[in-house]
Design an enzyme around this catalytic site. Structure first.
Site, short mmCIF file in Angstrom:
data_model
loop_
_atom_site.label_atom_id
_atom_site.label_comp_id
_atom_site.label_asym_id
_atom_site.label_seq_id
_atom_site.Cartn_x
_atom_site.Cartn_y
_atom_site.Cartn_z
CG ASP A 67 1.37 1.10 10.92
OD1 ASP A 67 0.71 1.74 11.62
OD2 ASP A 67 1.31 1.19 9.89
CG ASP A 78 -0.29 -0.43 2.60
OD1 ASP A 78 0.88 -0.45 2.43
OD2 ASP A 78 -0.99 0.05 3.39
#
Length: 735
Positions: free
Chosen positions: A464, A54
């Site tokens: 993350d 992504d």
């Protein structure tokens, strides 16, 4: 059509002092570190496969079948959105043809429309075709697909599902031109959150997938029967044409409660399997359904696994059929089941019954959770994955059985790529080897880097997952920074006590210190409720300065944090690496200096006519009081604690990340590294003469994306060595 690699080379060649001798390598983590939405196998050539990320570009499977090579590292400052890959199509007729749809966001975070990258040599070179709409490689629903598909019976025909209400597009000249399919009015109007004012969650997800039915006749326009899945709720989401797109109709009897997410054709059964979820994904979803559509009879069958029906708290993502093995062999994945782990199901009878990758129970007398796993877990290539409690993963949108090898399957997660090469054991002894298979993929969002003068040459803070202490740049670390903060925002070392390190996470109160160079960490005993921003350690590790989202705060001798005075909220801060009393800050075009360990700051100097600054670098080689500040109008230098500031020339007109590295000889002028504009060229540059002149050190093959988003840190021990964090492409190091 403009060959992207050639165009980049021409542009870079126009820069002054281009260095052609830098060697760039990835800092190896072994497991990607980010979301892998899908793996795409070519249906004609064995071993030809691609994966999309992504925010980290696209990759091609190498000839060894286990490692991956990046395809889009050429992306430069004007091509940074190329690393958001929405869909990939590999030609089932001419295997040299490869199409990659790129673009990061459909809202105003990305100023560019999407691009279709076309390769006629399996990804060695590309031509770029502008698309008439934005593309959302990092938007909600990015796990759906594939949106981009080639007609297997007429490979000059491609279909592309767009977002934002733009509908379905078609090319009849191998991707060179695109036109909207006017005959299909359904555009996929589901939005995750209509109240979101940023446009990130309020943009329609659009057309999610396209499937050509290879069992249908070929007519002049191509494959006659085509299925299209639009992201819609409470209305038909699956549409079919029987005349190659001239007319469309909703498939009768379909589920309209949930959102169609993925689909796969089983030619041997002449059936379509479809997974549904109740929201966009990839990291949410609380209900769903798996349907099987018999194309001949027109009958839908609910083939949702019984366990999932009973659990009733997740939807479904990845689904695949075995094209070379037993007909009716199908696999599916949960979306999102986090406790005790994600689940993958396998059926040998077309979804009538399913077996699981693990089972969970709560037996008496204590009724504690017992997990029985029907696999061996091999993460030897990235042992730091063991820092997580889950093994199978999360966000499983892409799950694919190799069309040429029934023993081989791959699936992407929010962290890495897993798979197996002994899948058929599932059906006999019910025990496979599940391995990390993302060697070569690096897609972390790098937020901060440090290179201390002792210990590990590099420590990272990434989005993350946290970050690492990189003891060996070419070997995957054994662990993440523990405890895990999820996202590590900032990290710093004490200049005169460099084994002392501090880091902060993205949530309130997340702060930890290390006394052994980042190998072990302790939570800060007097953690405040601060969050966000930047953290700095004083030279002797006596003081921590935190530029948080609500202001600048200081803590001394492991005490509580109190507000620092004289410096505005939002200031950029930096600790002097050789004088424990000094910190620097910049805000609104001013330099602020603290000489009392961050207790208070004084506004000392203007940065010319600059109205703001981008970064501060300090001398990391033992000299106190020397700093550099980057701005939109150039680079500024002080050697006397900010009292005197001199603008540097060297044709550098704008700079962002800056750093100091080892000099050519001990005691000499330190090397400077800058992500900057020099002689009107955007790139990464090095100066060995204090900023009087600059040499570009990145090249046409290493564009590093957005220049303003690059994170740089020079190595204080190795001359010319620099570490680069580039967007979502992980960390690279150059020599």
């Amino acid at each position: 059509m403009h060959p992207v690699a050639l165009l980049s080379a021409c542009l870079l060649g126009a820069a002054l002092n281009v260095a052609a001798l830098y060697t760039w390598k990835p800092v190896h983590t072994g497991a990607g570190g980010g979301f892998i939405p899908n793996v795409i196998f070519n249906q004609k050539q064995k071993g030809l496969a691609f994966l999309r990320t992504d925010i980290g570009g696209a990759y091609k499977l190498n000839a060894d079948g286990i490692t991956w090579s990046p395809l889009l590292d050429f992306a430069n400052n004007t091509q940074s959105d190329y690393w958001g890959v929405e869909s990939i199509a590999t030609d089932p007729v001419n295997t040299q043809n490869l199409y990659i749809e790129v673009g990061l966001y459909t809202n105003d975070w990305d100023p560019y429309n999407g691009t279709m990258l076309i390769s006629r040599d399996q990804g060695s070179t590309f031509a770029s075709i502008p698309l008439p709409f934005k593309v959302g490689g990092n938007m909600p629903g990015r796990g759906a697909g594939e949106r981009l598909v080639i007609d297997p019976q007429q490979n000059n025909v491609l279909y592309l599902g767009a977002r934002s209400g733009h509908g379905l597009y078609k090319s009849v000249d191998s991707g060179v031109t695109w036109n909207k399919v006017q005959s299909l009015n359904a555009t996929g109007n589901f939005v995750p959150d209509p109240t979101d004012t940023t446009g990130y969650y309020s943009d329609p997800l659009g057309v999610g997938w396209v499937i050509f039915d290879t069992t249908s006749p070929k007519i002049a326009a191509g494959t006659s029967r085509i299925f299209v899945g639009v992201e819609a709720e409470n209305s038909p989401s699956i549409w079919v044409t029987e005349d190659a797109g001239a007319t469309w109709a909703p498939v009768p009897g379909q589920n309209t409660t949930y959102i169609t997410h993925k689909a796969v054709l089983s030619p041997a059964e002449k059936s379509l399997y479809v997974t549904y979820v109740d929201t966009a994904g990839p990291f949410d979803g609380s209900h769903g359904w798996i349907g099987k559509y018999n194309i001949t009879s027109g009958i839908w069958t609910n083939v949702t696994p019984a366990q999932a029906v009973a659990d009733n708290y997740y939807g479904f993502g990845g689904i695949s059929v075995d094209l070379s093995g037993k007909p009716g062999t199908v696999m599916a994945a949960s979306l999102n089941e986090y406790y005790p782990d994600a689940q993958i199901w396998r059926s040998l009878d077309g979804g009538a019954t399913w077996s699981v990758l693990y089972s969970a129970s709560y037996p008496p007398p204590n009724y504690d959770l017992v997990v029985t796993r029907y696999y061996d877990w091999d993460i030897s290539s990235a042992p730091w994955i063991q820092s997580y409690s889950t093994q199978i993963g999360w966000g499983i949108e892409g799950l694919e059985i190799d069309p040429f090898d029934s023993n081989h399957f791959l699936y992407g997660t929010g962290l890495t790529l897993y798979g197996s090469t002994n899948l058929l054991l599932w059906d006999t002894v019910h025990n496979i080897t599940l391995s990390n298979m993302s060697n070569g993929v690096e897609e972390t969002a790098v937020l901060d880097l440090i290179s201390p003068p002792v210990g590990a040459h590099l420590l990272s803070a990434v989005g993350d997952i946290g970050g690492w202490t990189h003891d060996n740049l070419d070997v995957a670390p054994t662990t993440l920074h523990l405890p895990i903060f999820g996202t590590d925002l900032s990290i710093d070392y004490a200049g005169l006590q460099p084994y002392s390190i501090v880091r902060i996470g993205s949530s309130a109160g997340q702060i930890a210190t290390s006394g052994d160079g980042g190998h072990t960490w302790a939570l800060y005993a007097n953690a405040p409720t601060l969050s966000g921003g930047n953290i700095q350690y004083s030279a002797n590790a006596t003081t921590i300065l935190w530029a948080s989202s609500t202001g600048v705060y200081v803590a001394k001798n492991n005490g509580t944090f109190v507000a620092s005075t004289g410096i505005p909220t939002g200031a950029i801060i930096k600790a002097d690496k050789a004088n424990d009393a000094y910190f620097y800050g910049t805000s609104g075009g001013w330099i602020y200096v603290s000489s009392n360990g961050g207790t208070s700051f004084t506004k000392v100097n203007l940065l010319g006519s600059a109205t703001s600054a981008n970064a501060i670098a300090v001398n990391t080689l033992g000299t106190a009081g020397e700093l550099w500040v980057s701005t939109a109008i150039g680079l500024w230098h002080s050697k006397d604690f900010g009292k005197t500031v001199i603008g540097l020339s060297g044709n550098l007109s704008q700079a962002w990340s800056i750093s100091v590295g080892a000099p050519a000889a001990t005691g000499g002028i330190p090397a400077l590294f800058a992500a900057a504009v020099v002689s009107n060229v955007y790139g990464i540059f090095r100066s060995d003469d204090g900023g009087a002149s600059w040499t570009q050190i990145n090249d046409a093959s290493h564009g590093f994306g957005s220049t303003s988003g690059v994170i740089l840190v020079g190595d204080p021990r190795i001359y010319k060595r620099v570490y680069v964090g580039a967007g979502g492409r992980g960390i690279a190091y150059g020599n």
